[in-house]
Design a protein around this motif. Sequence first.
Motif, PDB file in Angstrom:
ATOM      1  N   MET A  87       0.841  -1.197   0.000  1.00 36.62           N
ATOM      2  CA  MET A  87       0.000   0.000   0.000  1.00 36.62           C
ATOM      3  C   MET A  87       0.883   1.257   0.000  1.00 36.62           C
ATOM      4  O   MET A  87       0.596   2.220  -0.717  1.00 36.62           O
ATOM      5  CB  MET A  87      -0.919  -0.008   1.223  1.00 36.62           C
ATOM      6  N   TYR A  88       1.952   1.231   0.788  1.00 34.84           N
ATOM      7  CA  TYR A  88       2.916   2.340   0.799  1.00 34.84           C
ATOM      8  C   TYR A  88       3.538   2.503  -0.585  1.00 34.84           C
ATOM      9  O   TYR A  88       3.670   3.627  -1.084  1.00 34.84           O
ATOM     10  CB  TYR A  88       3.987   2.053   1.856  1.00 34.84           C
ATOM     11  N   LEU A  89       3.895   1.397  -1.220  1.00 35.86           N
ATOM     12  CA  LEU A  89       4.503   1.435  -2.547  1.00 35.86           C
ATOM     13  C   LEU A  89       3.554   2.066  -3.576  1.00 35.86           C
ATOM     14  O   LEU A  89       3.956   2.934  -4.348  1.00 35.86           O
ATOM     15  CB  LEU A  89       4.890   0.022  -2.985  1.00 35.86           C
ATOM     16  N   LEU A  90       2.303   1.665  -3.552  1.00 35.62           N
ATOM     17  CA  LEU A  90       1.330   2.244  -4.477  1.00 35.62           C
ATOM     18  C   LEU A  90       1.128   3.729  -4.213  1.00 35.62           C
ATOM     19  O   LEU A  90       0.993   4.534  -5.146  1.00 35.62           O
ATOM     20  CB  LEU A  90      -0.001   1.490  -4.383  1.00 35.62           C
ATOM     21  N   TRP A  91       1.099   4.108  -2.934  1.00 37.33           N
ATOM     22  CA  TRP A  91       0.959   5.528  -2.606  1.00 37.33           C
ATOM     23  C   TRP A  91       2.165   6.322  -3.092  1.00 37.33           C
ATOM     24  O   TRP A  91       2.018   7.469  -3.503  1.00 37.33           O
ATOM     25  CB  TRP A  91       0.761   5.730  -1.104  1.00 37.33           C
ATOM     26  N   MET A  92       3.364   5.724  -3.082  1.00 40.64           N
ATOM     27  CA  MET A  92       4.558   6.440  -3.534  1.00 40.64           C
ATOM     28  C   MET A  92       4.419   6.874  -4.988  1.00 40.64           C
ATOM     29  O   MET A  92       4.897   7.943  -5.363  1.00 40.64           O
ATOM     30  CB  MET A  92       5.816   5.580  -3.366  1.00 40.64           C
ATOM     31  N   PHE A  93       3.757   6.062  -5.806  1.00 36.71           N
ATOM     32  CA  PHE A  93       3.553   6.458  -7.203  1.00 36.71           C
ATOM     33  C   PHE A  93       2.616   7.667  -7.295  1.00 36.71           C
ATOM     34  O   PHE A  93       2.847   8.575  -8.094  1.00 36.71           O
ATOM     35  CB  PHE A  93       3.021   5.284  -8.027  1.00 36.71           C
ATOM     36  N   VAL A  94       1.591   7.694  -6.472  1.00 34.73           N
ATOM     37  CA  VAL A  94       0.691   8.857  -6.430  1.00 34.73           C
ATOM     38  C   VAL A  94       1.460  10.073  -5.914  1.00 34.73           C
ATOM     39  O   VAL A  94       1.341  11.184  -6.459  1.00 34.73           O
ATOM     40  CB  VAL A  94      -0.539   8.566  -5.536  1.00 34.73           C
ATOM     41  N   TRP A  95       2.272   9.883  -4.879  1.00 35.55           N
ATOM     42  CA  TRP A  95       3.047  10.969  -4.277  1.00 35.55           C
ATOM     43  C   TRP A  95       4.064  11.527  -5.269  1.00 35.55           C
ATOM     44  O   TRP A  95       4.274  12.745  -5.333  1.00 35.55           O
ATOM     45  CB  TRP A  95       3.718  10.449  -3.010  1.00 35.55           C
ATOM     46  N   ILE A  96       4.694  10.659  -6.030  1.00 32.61           N
ATOM     47  CA  ILE A  96       5.643  11.121  -7.049  1.00 32.61           C
ATOM     48  C   ILE A  96       4.900  11.962  -8.093  1.00 32.61           C
ATOM     49  O   ILE A  96       5.368  13.032  -8.491  1.00 32.61           O
ATOM     50  CB  ILE A  96       6.371   9.916  -7.685  1.00 32.61           C
TER      51      ILE A  96
END
Length: 179
Positions: A64-73
């Motif tokens: 979930m953190y990994l998927l959020w990192m793409f949104v954050w980027i």
Amino acid sequence: MGCCSGRCMLILLCCVQLITAVERQVFDFLGYQWAPIMVNFFHIIMVILGLFGAIQYQSRYVIMYLLWMFVWIGWNVLVSCLYLDLGGLSKDSHILSLGVSSHSSWWKHNGPGCHSQSSQYDRWRDHQNPKLTTVLSCWLEYQYIEVLHCTAQLLVSLLGVVYSCYVVSRFSEEESYYK
């Protein structure tokens, strides 16, 4: 796993992201930047979940953190383009304040080395209204400070993506080994 393992690096990166996100949140609150305030809030929650997943060996939270990192980027690229006036975006638009207020970045009037001149109207002199303040000069313009914030977030996020992918693969290997 050893002291310098991918898991420990992910924990360290999550801690760095929490510190930088809280710092960014404070300055967004000072500038009444409502869209970044909401996104930073979700970012802090997701980083805490990623940190929990790394500490507790829970791959679902790390994913979930990994998927959020793409949104954050993507968010940080959007904000960088906005402040650099790229792609038809303009730093003078009210996108980040959601059109609710006419405030802009806190750094616009309070950046390093900024010298400002207040309006000559006596009744406004004590109110510090940013609309009545003219910034004469700054060492570093506010849009570049915001882009530096985004760049720092991008670098830490990219490292977070790499280490979270590694940690998820290690967790998967360990789960399949014990089955």
